[in-house]
Enzyme design. Sequence first.
Site, PDB file in Angstrom:
ATOM      1  CD  GLU A 152      -3.390   3.163  -5.272  1.00 12.63           C
ATOM      2  OE1 GLU A 152      -4.420   2.588  -5.679  1.00 12.63           O
ATOM      3  OE2 GLU A 152      -2.404   2.574  -4.851  1.00 12.63           O
ATOM      4  CG  HIS A 183      -3.243  -0.809  -6.814  1.00 11.39           C
ATOM      5  ND1 HIS A 183      -3.641  -0.201  -5.662  1.00 11.39           N
ATOM      6  CD2 HIS A 183      -3.046  -2.120  -6.479  1.00 11.39           C
ATOM      7  CE1 HIS A 183      -3.698  -1.090  -4.672  1.00 11.39           C
ATOM      8  NE2 HIS A 183      -3.339  -2.263  -5.157  1.00 11.39           N
ATOM      9  NE  ARG A 223      -4.193  -1.607   0.037  1.00 17.24           N
ATOM     10  CZ  ARG A 223      -4.232  -2.677  -0.771  1.00 17.24           C
ATOM     11  NH1 ARG A 223      -3.231  -2.931  -1.596  1.00 17.24           N
ATOM     12  NH2 ARG A 223      -5.284  -3.473  -0.769  1.00 17.24           N
TER      13      ARG A 223
HETATM   14  C1  DGY Z   1      -4.898  -6.363  -3.115  1.00 17.30           C
HETATM   15  O1  DGY Z   1      -5.674  -7.228  -3.548  1.00 17.30           O
HETATM   16  O2  DGY Z   1      -4.975  -5.915  -1.976  1.00 17.30           O
HETATM   17  C2  DGY Z   1      -3.773  -5.880  -3.947  1.00 17.30           C
HETATM   18  O3  DGY Z   1      -3.570  -4.528  -3.748  1.00 17.30           O
HETATM   19  C3  DGY Z   1      -3.864  -6.273  -5.373  1.00 17.30           C
HETATM   20  O4  DGY Z   1      -2.825  -5.739  -6.112  1.00 17.30           O
END
Ligand code: DGY
Length: 326
Positions: free
Chosen positions: A270, A288, A241
């Site tokens: 984001e 992402h 993250r």
């Molecule tokens: C998630 O599923 O949490 C991820 O960020 C996928 O990339």
Amino acid sequence: MADSPHILVTEPIPQKVISFLENFGTLTVAQKGTYDTEEALIKDIPDYDALLCMLSTPVSKKVLEAGKKLKIVANFAVGYDNIDVEAAHQLGIKVANTPDVLTDACGDYAMALLLALSRKFKEADEYLRNGNFTGWEPLGFLGMELRGRTLGIIGMGRIGQAFAQRAQAFGMKIIYHNRSRVEQAIEKNLNATFIPEVRELVEQCDVLSLNCPLTDQTHHLIDENMLELLPEHALLINISRGAVIDEAALANALHSQKIAGAALDVFENEPEVHPKLLTAPNTLLLPHIASATHKTREAIGMLAAKAIAGVLEGKPDSEIPNLISP
Ligand code: DGY
């Protein structure tokens, strides 16, 4: 006859998942962005019994309180820092996520980022497209070879392990930090060494990879001080993250070449990206997409949908996939 349950899906998802969910209630599939704000959710959530949401959907306490009929929130993701899980549980709302099904896609992707970054693909591609390629050069685009280098992984869960497995095949030495040490058999298999102190791990890394969840403990874990500890030739990879990194500090470290490069798949706010990251040297910025394969996105959707189906059918928790326990 009782009304059929109403299910809200906050973005278009694979058709197979939609067709499956249609067997369990009346489905609304919203357009991208419709439910990226608390206000929009608070307004509409009272109509729904189940929510299948994205990692960009802010499922706050206020949203959950407004969901008077809401029985389950299923996240289309393994990370669930967008959901106030504690509030959900207090309100008797179940929460599910989607572990396992995206492990290989994310492991492959982390390796792809490392290879692209260590061999300067982005710069070299731009150089060629800009008409600068005038012939083979002995000193052009020299990168870091991986064999013998140390990969430090923060967060040795499924995805961290999948990356370690791939990196090991490239001859890298694996060190890791995790909330708790992983089983000995896993360490042995990956030839991975546990480092109890994050600072100690960071100092030893040629490549630092972030694979931990975002929590109060990991928020801005990689800040100016940690970046100072990385060797100058080090590369940083983040597919966890965005907020695990202090982006302003990272942008400064990249611009002043305190570290050699970064590959970032995730950002603190984001879809906004810190403006200084946009111009940072040897920096890959991706929207992402770590889990973005056809197979994985369908599997993620089916897992989330099955959790919703189980709850709407009144199954016991033990028969519902991936409920997050209170
Ligand atoms: C998630 O599923 O949490 C991820 O960020 C996928 O990339």
